[in-house]
Design an enzyme around this catalytic site. Structure first.
Site, PDB file in Angstrom:
ATOM      1  N   GLU B 134       0.853  -1.187   0.000  1.00  6.15           N
ATOM      2  CA  GLU B 134       0.000   0.000   0.000  1.00  6.15           C
ATOM      3  C   GLU B 134       0.889   1.237   0.000  1.00  6.15           C
ATOM      4  OE1 GLU B 134      -2.696  -0.183   3.311  1.00  6.15           O
ATOM      5  OE2 GLU B 134      -3.573  -2.096   2.636  1.00  6.15           O
ATOM      6  N   PRO B 135       0.283   2.424  -0.180  1.00  5.06           N
ATOM      7  CA  PRO B 135       1.108   3.636  -0.225  1.00  5.06           C
ATOM      8  C   PRO B 135       2.033   3.777   0.996  1.00  5.06           C
ATOM      9  CG  PRO B 135      -1.111   4.151  -0.921  1.00  5.06           C
ATOM     10  CD  PRO B 135      -1.121   2.716  -0.492  1.00  5.06           C
ATOM     11  N   ASN B 136       1.542   3.450   2.183  1.00  4.59           N
ATOM     12  CA  ASN B 136       2.377   3.624   3.369  1.00  4.59           C
ATOM     13  C   ASN B 136       2.872   2.314   3.967  1.00  4.59           C
ATOM     14  OD1 ASN B 136       2.379   6.492   3.470  1.00  4.59           O
ATOM     15  ND2 ASN B 136       0.211   6.338   4.026  1.00  4.59           N
ATOM     16  N   SER B 137       2.700   1.220   3.231  1.00  2.00           N
ATOM     17  CA  SER B 137       3.139  -0.081   3.739  1.00  2.00           C
ATOM     18  C   SER B 137       3.817  -0.866   2.627  1.00  2.00           C
ATOM     19  CB  SER B 137       1.952  -0.884   4.265  1.00  2.00           C
ATOM     20  OG  SER B 137       1.269  -0.153   5.242  1.00  2.00           O
ATOM     21  N   TRP B 163       1.436  -0.613  -6.373  1.00  2.00           N
ATOM     22  CA  TRP B 163       2.478  -1.422  -7.044  1.00  2.00           C
ATOM     23  C   TRP B 163       1.954  -2.801  -7.444  1.00  2.00           C
ATOM     24  CZ3 TRP B 163       4.883   2.638  -7.757  1.00  2.00           C
ATOM     25  CH2 TRP B 163       5.328   3.471  -6.730  1.00  2.00           C
ATOM     26  N   THR B 165       1.158  -5.650  -9.505  1.00  2.99           N
ATOM     27  CA  THR B 165       1.496  -6.108 -10.853  1.00  2.99           C
ATOM     28  C   THR B 165       0.227  -6.542 -11.575  1.00  2.99           C
ATOM     29  OG1 THR B 165       3.711  -6.777 -10.204  1.00  2.99           O
ATOM     30  CG2 THR B 165       2.789  -7.863 -12.143  1.00  2.99           C
ATOM     31  N   LEU B 248       5.989 -19.710  -1.789  1.00  2.00           N
ATOM     32  CA  LEU B 248       5.811 -20.102  -3.193  1.00  2.00           C
ATOM     33  C   LEU B 248       6.390 -19.027  -4.110  1.00  2.00           C
ATOM     34  CD1 LEU B 248       2.063 -21.231  -3.129  1.00  2.00           C
ATOM     35  CD2 LEU B 248       4.069 -22.718  -3.217  1.00  2.00           C
ATOM     36  N   GLU B 249       6.216 -17.780  -3.668  1.00  2.00           N
ATOM     37  CA  GLU B 249       6.571 -16.644  -4.500  1.00  2.00           C
ATOM     38  C   GLU B 249       8.076 -16.424  -4.564  1.00  2.00           C
ATOM     39  OE1 GLU B 249       4.238 -13.157  -3.418  1.00  2.00           O
ATOM     40  OE2 GLU B 249       5.772 -11.912  -4.348  1.00  2.00           O
ATOM     41  N   ARG B 250       8.796 -16.896  -3.548  1.00  2.00           N
ATOM     42  CA  ARG B 250      10.210 -16.529  -3.457  1.00  2.00           C
ATOM     43  C   ARG B 250      11.172 -17.600  -3.962  1.00  2.00           C
ATOM     44  NH1 ARG B 250       9.687 -13.316   2.298  1.00  2.00           N
ATOM     45  NH2 ARG B 250       9.048 -11.372   1.295  1.00  2.00           N
TER      46      ARG B 250
HETATM   47  C1  LIG Z   1       8.197  -4.359 -10.275  1.00  2.00           C
HETATM   48  C2  LIG Z   1       7.483  -4.457  -8.981  1.00  2.00           C
HETATM   49  C3  LIG Z   1       6.346  -5.227  -8.890  1.00  2.00           C
HETATM   50  C4  LIG Z   1       5.636  -5.302  -7.698  1.00  2.00           C
HETATM   51  N1  LIG Z   1       4.486  -6.051  -7.642  1.00  2.00           N
HETATM   52  C5  LIG Z   1       3.764  -6.076  -6.505  1.00  2.00           C
HETATM   53  C6  LIG Z   1       2.528  -6.784  -6.444  1.00  2.00           C
HETATM   54  O1  LIG Z   1       2.097  -7.392  -7.442  1.00  2.00           O
HETATM   55  N2  LIG Z   1       1.832  -6.758  -5.302  1.00  2.00           N
HETATM   56  C7  LIG Z   1       2.270  -6.113  -4.193  1.00  2.00           C
HETATM   57  O2  LIG Z   1       1.604  -6.157  -3.171  1.00  2.00           O
HETATM   58  N3  LIG Z   1       3.443  -5.429  -4.198  1.00  2.00           N
HETATM   59  C8  LIG Z   1       4.195  -5.398  -5.333  1.00  2.00           C
HETATM   60  N4  LIG Z   1       5.389  -4.700  -5.360  1.00  2.00           N
HETATM   61  C9  LIG Z   1       5.786  -3.927  -4.180  1.00  2.00           C
HETATM   62  C10 LIG Z   1       6.949  -4.551  -3.421  1.00  2.00           C
HETATM   63  O3  LIG Z   1       6.528  -5.653  -2.676  1.00  2.00           O
HETATM   64  C11 LIG Z   1       7.535  -3.445  -2.528  1.00  2.00           C
HETATM   65  O4  LIG Z   1       8.161  -2.519  -3.395  1.00  2.00           O
HETATM   66  C12 LIG Z   1       8.516  -3.938  -1.500  1.00  2.00           C
HETATM   67  O5  LIG Z   1       7.904  -4.739  -0.544  1.00  2.00           O
HETATM   68  C13 LIG Z   1       9.234  -2.762  -0.814  1.00  2.00           C
HETATM   69  O6  LIG Z   1       8.344  -1.807  -0.345  1.00  2.00           O
HETATM   70  P1  LIG Z   1       8.540  -0.265  -0.717  1.00  2.00           P
HETATM   71  O7  LIG Z   1       8.692  -0.162  -2.164  1.00  2.00           O
HETATM   72  O8  LIG Z   1       7.465   0.480  -0.049  1.00  2.00           O
HETATM   73  O9  LIG Z   1       9.938   0.127  -0.089  1.00  2.00           O
HETATM   74  P2  LIG Z   1      10.257   0.433   1.446  1.00  2.00           P
HETATM   75  O10 LIG Z   1       9.661  -0.589   2.310  1.00  2.00           O
HETATM   76  O11 LIG Z   1       9.945   1.852   1.727  1.00  2.00           O
HETATM   77  O12 LIG Z   1      11.808   0.205   1.440  1.00  2.00           O
HETATM   78  C14 LIG Z   1      12.759   1.124   0.879  1.00  2.00           C
HETATM   79  C15 LIG Z   1      14.157   0.649   1.238  1.00  2.00           C
HETATM   80  O13 LIG Z   1      14.290   0.599   2.668  1.00  2.00           O
HETATM   81  C16 LIG Z   1      14.659  -0.689   3.078  1.00  2.00           C
HETATM   82  N5  LIG Z   1      14.035  -1.034   4.352  1.00  2.00           N
HETATM   83  C17 LIG Z   1      12.720  -1.005   4.680  1.00  2.00           C
HETATM   84  N6  LIG Z   1      12.536  -1.464   5.916  1.00  2.00           N
HETATM   85  C18 LIG Z   1      13.742  -1.797   6.401  1.00  2.00           C
HETATM   86  C19 LIG Z   1      14.201  -2.342   7.616  1.00  2.00           C
HETATM   87  N7  LIG Z   1      13.385  -2.677   8.609  1.00  2.00           N
HETATM   88  N8  LIG Z   1      15.517  -2.568   7.740  1.00  2.00           N
HETATM   89  C20 LIG Z   1      16.380  -2.256   6.738  1.00  2.00           C
HETATM   90  N9  LIG Z   1      16.011  -1.742   5.576  1.00  2.00           N
HETATM   91  C21 LIG Z   1      14.700  -1.518   5.401  1.00  2.00           C
HETATM   92  C22 LIG Z   1      14.172  -1.600   1.982  1.00  2.00           C
HETATM   93  O14 LIG Z   1      14.874  -2.833   1.980  1.00  2.00           O
HETATM   94  C23 LIG Z   1      14.440  -0.771   0.763  1.00  2.00           C
HETATM   95  O15 LIG Z   1      15.785  -0.894   0.414  1.00  2.00           O
HETATM   96  C24 LIG Z   1       6.111  -4.615  -6.550  1.00  2.00           C
HETATM   97  C25 LIG Z   1       7.272  -3.858  -6.640  1.00  2.00           C
HETATM   98  C26 LIG Z   1       7.964  -3.767  -7.830  1.00  2.00           C
HETATM   99  C27 LIG Z   1       9.199  -2.946  -7.885  1.00  2.00           C
END
Ligand SMILES: Cc1cc2nc3c(=O)[nH]c(=O)nc-3n(C[C@H](O)[C@H](O)[C@H](O)COP(=O)(O)OP(=O)(O)OC[C@H]3O[C@@H](n4cnc5c(N)ncnc54)[C@H](O)[C@@H]3O)c2cc1C
Lengths: 352, 382
Positions: B134-137, B163, B165, B248-250
């Site tokens: 989500e936007p903040n999660s 995000w 897909t 499964l996803e990883r």
């Molecule tokens: C191409 C693509 C496809 C996607 N598809 C989907 C989808 O189909 N469904 C879905 O739900 N999501 C999807 N995502 C979202 C994806 O799961 C998130 O981008 C991911 O979980 C990271 O969240 P964020 O982008 O908010 O980054 P943030 O959580 O804000 O993280 C930013 C940086 O901070 C680091 N960070 C965060 N927390 C910590 C911590 N506790 N300790 C150390 N470092 C930390 C992260 O590792 C990262 O380097 C997709 C993302 C991409 C890029």
């Protein structure tokens, strides 16, 4: 793992740990060697009728791994591989610790008295050369490849510097020495080198796991800023990377051993040894970094593993050697390319 | 110390035939496809291709026959998907349904619900997306705000997902939402719902990435009603369900093969009279590739035996993403003597695409830092 392999694993891990305790004790080529051979560890590949395990490369890998994991400073792995080479070549096996090495400027000629062959050549950095009783090596003669076994006592020592971990690496020159036995074997040198590389890969995987284990224990116990180092995210992320390297090398060693049991595993061994070599730099650096100063002391045992990793990276093929070897293999693949080649190799091991 | 299990996998006996069948199908289907489109790997979208693949029986292979699957083993499925990825087939449309959503439905949904969705998924006609972020999660998934409250005969959902897909080209989302407000136990009170994206109150926007491609999007839920039977599994079990879904996803071969097409293009551009530096680069990439395949296959074998090696899966995903990201850089660094520098070539175009697309490989499906945190926990450091 089969039940038998589990049993072997329990036996060797317990035995090796006991033998090296207290760590740093100098192992003895008489009494400690006897302990190993009484249990038949050196006879992994020997048939059951002759007192061995009739084992596979997957079994031998278990011994190599634990020898590495315990930094066991005796030529048990070399002996196992040397015996396997001799068994496959149907050559009678000499007694005592054995080793294996390739030769430069070598020559094989029939003896003047018509009885057997004489060998001349230099063997460089022979692992445990001085304390071994015999050396398995390879040589060409009349456009044929031969595997042969030499009595170490016939070699003239021409120096040689111990490796980083203090394991003897001796230069031995032979001048018309009578070979103990010889057998024609296509690509004898390649066979010897590949099997030895598989052995080192598995030892490296054991040493990596030991370095990881020590690092994890250390960061859990050592406190700074009022909490264990383990609680700092920077430390956690470093050790996660080290654990990944350990897992990758371990998996590569196991898969290469499986492939060797199916024969013709040049591709897998090249990939596995190269993968192991490539993990040494980052892995040893992480292990030392999380330890701080204590890790670079002589008293603390981390160096027993990191020194071996630095040494073994160069032995039986460094990165450059195997990268070129593997690269050439890949570039020579014709039909269907690399993917078809790689999948055909693993499909060959399909459960029958 | 935690021991990581990477015992080698022996493939089932008849895989060579299956491989041949998949390859001859792909040879015909992909004959006209451009190299750079193949390089999109499992982000390449073609609903038409997905339907054709389903006709061959290669979508939902492991699902029950009564639901349109063929009850094939997980390892046979593994062989099919690694062949699809190695060839660069456009599998994105059905990928999520095949990889995880279908299995979730088979595991947790009622028979009526299964009958409503799974056969259409197995025909390659019904596509799914994953609503977690989500936007903040992002990394902190348990902090999600989208919520469902009970009403007569079902639930009403409010909030948004980001995000996602294929948000704009899937019929159904499986979403993780709050069903009870967050208390002390952060992971409690979460549940999964099956949401028909054509429902009233759903609004979807696709989002362009920095290459201009639209593969993900955002979804808003404004009082969206779902009936009781769309609650997947048990209320409050969402967190544990999502975690087995993430396993499964990883762990699949897509976690190390996303850049494979570049290596294939590189090899095609070389002959065996190659300079030493390039030969070494080929050897190094091959050693990493081969090792990752052994690791990924080992996990597939353990999953097929019914164990859940989620720690090992995290290791493969992290190492795999590093490999996928390093590969374009190694190729770029090596251009010269044997590697052609011609910018109009397939190789060059594929390289450009992967240089730009690959940063996402260590974000999607859980970031590098989060995976390493999971591994550290496994080592007993947390
Ligand atoms: C191409 C693509 C496809 C996607 N598809 C989907 C989808 O189909 N469904 C879905 O739900 N999501 C999807 N995502 C979202 C994806 O799961 C998130 O981008 C991911 O979980 C990271 O969240 P964020 O982008 O908010 O980054 P943030 O959580 O804000 O993280 C930013 C940086 O901070 C680091 N960070 C965060 N927390 C910590 C911590 N506790 N300790 C150390 N470092 C930390 C992260 O590792 C990262 O380097 C997709 C993302 C991409 C890029």
């Amino acid at each position: 793992m089969t039940q038998q392999q589990q049993l072997l694993e329990e036996t060797v891990s317990g035995l090796f740990a006991e033998m090296v305790a207290p760590m740093g004790r100098e192992l003895d080529i008489d009494s400690d060697w006897k302990t190993l051979t009484q249990l038949g560890i050196h006879n992994i590949f020997v048939s059951e009728e002759e007192g061995g395990f009739a084992g596979s490369w997957q079994d031998a890998r278990i011994v190599f791994y634990h020898a590495g994991r315990n930094a066991l400073a005796l030529p048990i792995c070399e002996t196992i591989v040397a015996k396997k080479l001799l068994l496959d070549a149907k050559i009678k096996i000499p007694s005592g610790p054995l080793t294996l090495a390739t030769a430069v400027d070598s020559r094989l000629e029939p003896c003047a008295d018509g009885d057997g062959y004489a060998f001349s050549g230099s063997l460089k950095a022979v692992a445990w050369g001085r304390i071994s009783s015999a050396i398995v090596t390879a040589c060409q003669h009349d456009d044929n490849d031969y595997l042969l076994v030499l009595s170490s006592a016939d070699g003239v020592s021409s120096g040689g510097r111990a490796n980083e971990a203090g394991e003897p690496r001796d230069n031995l020159d032979f001048n018309g020495a009578k070979v103990l036995a010889v057998s024609q074997l296509d690509d004898a040198e390649k066979e010897l080198w590949g099997k030895a590389a598989l052995m080192r890969t598995a030892q490296m995987s054991g040493a990596l796991d030991a370095a990881l284990e020590m690092s994890v224990a250390h960061v859990k116990g050592r406190e700074q800023f009022g909490r264990p180092l383990a609680k700092f995210q920077a430390i956690q992320q470093q050790l996660a990377m080290l654990a990944e390297e350990c897992a990758a090398v371990n998996c590569a060693a196991q898969a290469a051993a499986l492939a060797e049991d199916f024969g013709n595993s040049r591709f897998e061994i090249a990939a596995a040894k190269l993968r192991a070599n490539r993990s040494v730099g980052s892995s040893t650096s992480i292990a030392h970094q999380v330890h701080g100063a204590i890790g670079v002391t002589g008293e603390y045992n981390l160096h027993r593993f990191t020194q071996r990793l630095w040494a073994w990276r160069s032995e039986f093929g460094n990165d450059r050697f195997w990268a070129e070897d593997l690269g050439r293999q890949v570039l020579a693949v014709k039909d269907g390319g690399l993917w078809a080649h790689m999948t055909a190799l693993s499909d060959k091991h399909a459960e029958q | 110390m935690q021991n990581f299990n990477f015992k080698p996998l022996k493939m089932p006996p008849d895989v060579a035939n299956l491989r041949r069948a998949v390859r001859s199908f792909l040879d015909a289907e992909l004959a006209e496809m451009k190299a750079v489109d193949k390089a999109q790997s499992w982000a390449g979208y073609s609903a038409d291709f997905s339907r054709k693949l389903a006709v061959k029986g290669w979508v939902g292979m492991t699902w029950p026959k009564a639901l349109g699957g063929s009850e094939a083993s997980a390892l046979h499925r593994y062989v099919v998907i690694e062949e699809l990825l190695a060839a660069g087939a456009p599998v994105a449309a059905h990928w999520i349904a095949d990889r995880q959503s279908g299995t979730l439905l088979v595991r947790y949904a009622s028979e009526a619900v299964q009958q409503r969705f799974v056969p259409a998924m197995a025909r390659g006609e019904m596509f799914f997306c994953i609503g977690m972020s989500e936007p903040n999660s992002g990394s902190d998934l348990a902090s999600i705000k989208t919520k469902a409250h009970r009403v007569d005969g079902g639930w009403v959902i409010n909030g948004s997902k980001l995000w996602t897909t294929n948000a704009h080209r899937s019929q159904i989302m499986i979403a993780l939402v709050r069903t009870t407000p967050q208390g002390k136990a952060r992971h409690a009170g979460l549940s999964q719902f099956i949401i028909d994206l054509s429902s009233d109150g759903v609004k979807i926007n696709s989002i362009a990435d920095h290459l201009g491609a639209r593969h993900f999007g955002e979804i808003f839920f404004d009082n969206v009603f779902v009936s009781d039977d769309m609650l997947l599994g048990a209320e409050g079990d969402g967190w544990s369900q999502v975690n087995s879904e993430l396993a499964l996803e990883r762990s699949g071969p897509e976690r190390y093969l996303s850049s494979y097409r570049l290596f294939a293009e590189l090899l095609e551009s070389l002959d065996d009279e190659c300079d030493d530096a390039t030969t070494q680069t080929v050897g190094e990439i091959t050693a990493d590739l081969w090792t990752l395949r052994q690791m990924s296959m080992s996990i597939a074998g353990q999953l097929a035996e019914g164990s859940e090696p989620s720690l090992e899966a995290s290791m493969v995903k992290d190492l795999g993403a590093c490999f996928e990201q390093n590969l374009p850089h190694s190729v770029q660094a090596g251009i010269g003597a044997s590697i052609p520098s011609d910018r109009d070539s397939d190789l060059s175009e594929t390289l450009s695409y992967l240089l730009m697309a690959s940063p996402a490989f260590s974000l999607r499906g859980g970031t590098r830092e989060i995976l390493r945190g999971i591994i550290a926990r496994g080592l007993g450091l947390k």
